[in-house]
Design an enzyme around this catalytic site. Structure first.
Site, mmCIF file in Angstrom:
data_model
loop_
_atom_site.group_PDB
_atom_site.id
_atom_site.type_symbol
_atom_site.label_atom_id
_atom_site.label_comp_id
_atom_site.label_asym_id
_atom_site.label_seq_id
_atom_site.Cartn_x
_atom_site.Cartn_y
_atom_site.Cartn_z
ATOM 1 N N GLY A 15 20.511 73.737 77.485
ATOM 2 C CA GLY A 15 21.898 74.178 77.457
ATOM 3 C C GLY A 15 22.386 74.344 76.030
ATOM 4 N N CYS A 129 29.839 62.485 71.674
ATOM 5 C CA CYS A 129 30.343 63.144 70.463
ATOM 6 C C CYS A 129 31.593 62.420 69.951
ATOM 7 C CB CYS A 129 30.615 64.618 70.721
ATOM 8 S SG CYS A 129 31.697 64.954 72.116
ATOM 9 N N ASN A 269 31.820 69.204 68.381
ATOM 10 C CA ASN A 269 31.367 68.141 69.272
ATOM 11 C C ASN A 269 29.857 68.170 69.438
ATOM 12 O OD1 ASN A 269 32.283 70.641 70.488
ATOM 13 N ND2 ASN A 269 31.846 69.761 72.496
#
Length: 298
Positions: A15, A129, A269
């Site tokens: 991803g 994150c 992030n």
């Protein structure tokens, strides 16, 4: 002494996080991307990985276990629910597993706080994150002051948050809270996550509200600035945008922009947790090379 070969690594998950990891790994002189694994052979992420020159496979963890090539390091960029199985299946191989999911299965590590711990554990968890952005500062404050309450509010652009992260929002909150408690000693902790649909997408932001008896603006600012400078050594887009002290309340805001590899600049992030992951992997590689050099001399 001959130059050491880069350690062979695999990325589990194709991803947004996984593909940015590949780009960062390819820039590292001590790491070599041997395989990128997804679960759909037609997935865009696997096509991108292939275009970057990486071998790919589409059978998830089965692809790693069946690979003829052993991997020194595996980055798990899938989801928290799957990580326990991944650890169980990879553990017998002696591979360092760097977990970018909020699973809380492995040993929690934030590089500037306890990065050396990563070399002692086979499964390293990078919290979240929000944890990577907030813990360095909160830990620095906790070394001088007794914190009474901590609230961490994370805001990320919706476009920077993939399906796996959306599935793990509860785990994200719980793991971030657990990390803040672990690294500061504060029991009263609250974490909040906002996914912003704003257009154009806003940069990744983390706001910290702290009840801190005895806080003084000068010392607090100095501690925050020093902690931020350490983070910038591996995540250059990390900036303090606010640091105020009002009575016993401290407010600190951080903004993180990405380096612009395979992700847009607003996706700080992804950038901060991936930068932390690659740093841990490089430190592990350096330690392995040192062990090899010691054996050669003996």
């Amino acid at each position: 002494m001959l130059p050491r070969e880069p350690l062979s690594v695999a990325v589990l998950g194709a991803g947004l996080i996984g593909i940015d990891l590949v780009a960062k790994i390819q820039r590292s002189p001590s790491l070599r991307c041997g395989l990128v694994v997804g679960r759909d052979s037609e997935a865009r992420g696997l096509r991108q990985a292939a275009s970057l020159g990486c071998a790919t496979a589409a059978e998830g963890i089965d692809s790693l276990v069946a690979s003829a090539e052993p991997f020194d390091i595996v980055f798990d960029a899938t989801n928290a629910m799957a990580h326990a199985e991944h650890w169980a299946r990879l553990r017998p191989f002696g591979t360092l597993l760097v977990d970018l999911t909020p699973s809380r299965v492995g040993h929690m590590v934030v590089p500037t706080v306890n990065g050396a711990d990563a070399l002692k554990h086979g499964n390293v968890n990078l919290v979240s994150c929000g944890g990577q952005a907030s813990v360095p500062i909160l830990h620095a404050l906790s070394q001088r002051y007794a914190l009474d309450y901590v609230e961490v509010v994370t805001t990320a652009a919706s476009l920077s948050v993939g399906r796996a992260t959306r599935l793990n929002l509860d785990e994200y909150i719980e793991t971030t809270q657990d990390a803040v408690r672990t690294f500061t000693g504060v029991r009263d902790v609250k974490a909040i996550v906002n996914l912003s649909p704003a257009r154009p997408p806003a940069p990744f932001r983390v706001a910290m509200s702290v009840v801190l008896p005895g806080a003084e603006a000068g010392p607090v600012s100095a501690l925050v600035a020093a902690a931020a400078e350490e983070v910038r050594s591996y995540a250059p887009g990390y900036e303090i945008t606010a640091c105020t002290v009002t009575d016993e309340r401290v407010f600190i805001a951080v903004e993180v922009t990405a380096a612009g590899d395979r992700i847009p600049r607003y996706a700080g992030n992804l950038n901060i947790i991936n930068s932390a992951a690659v740093l841990i992997a490089e430190q592990y590689a350096a330690s392995q090379h040192l062990v090899g050099a010691t054996k050669e001399r003996s």
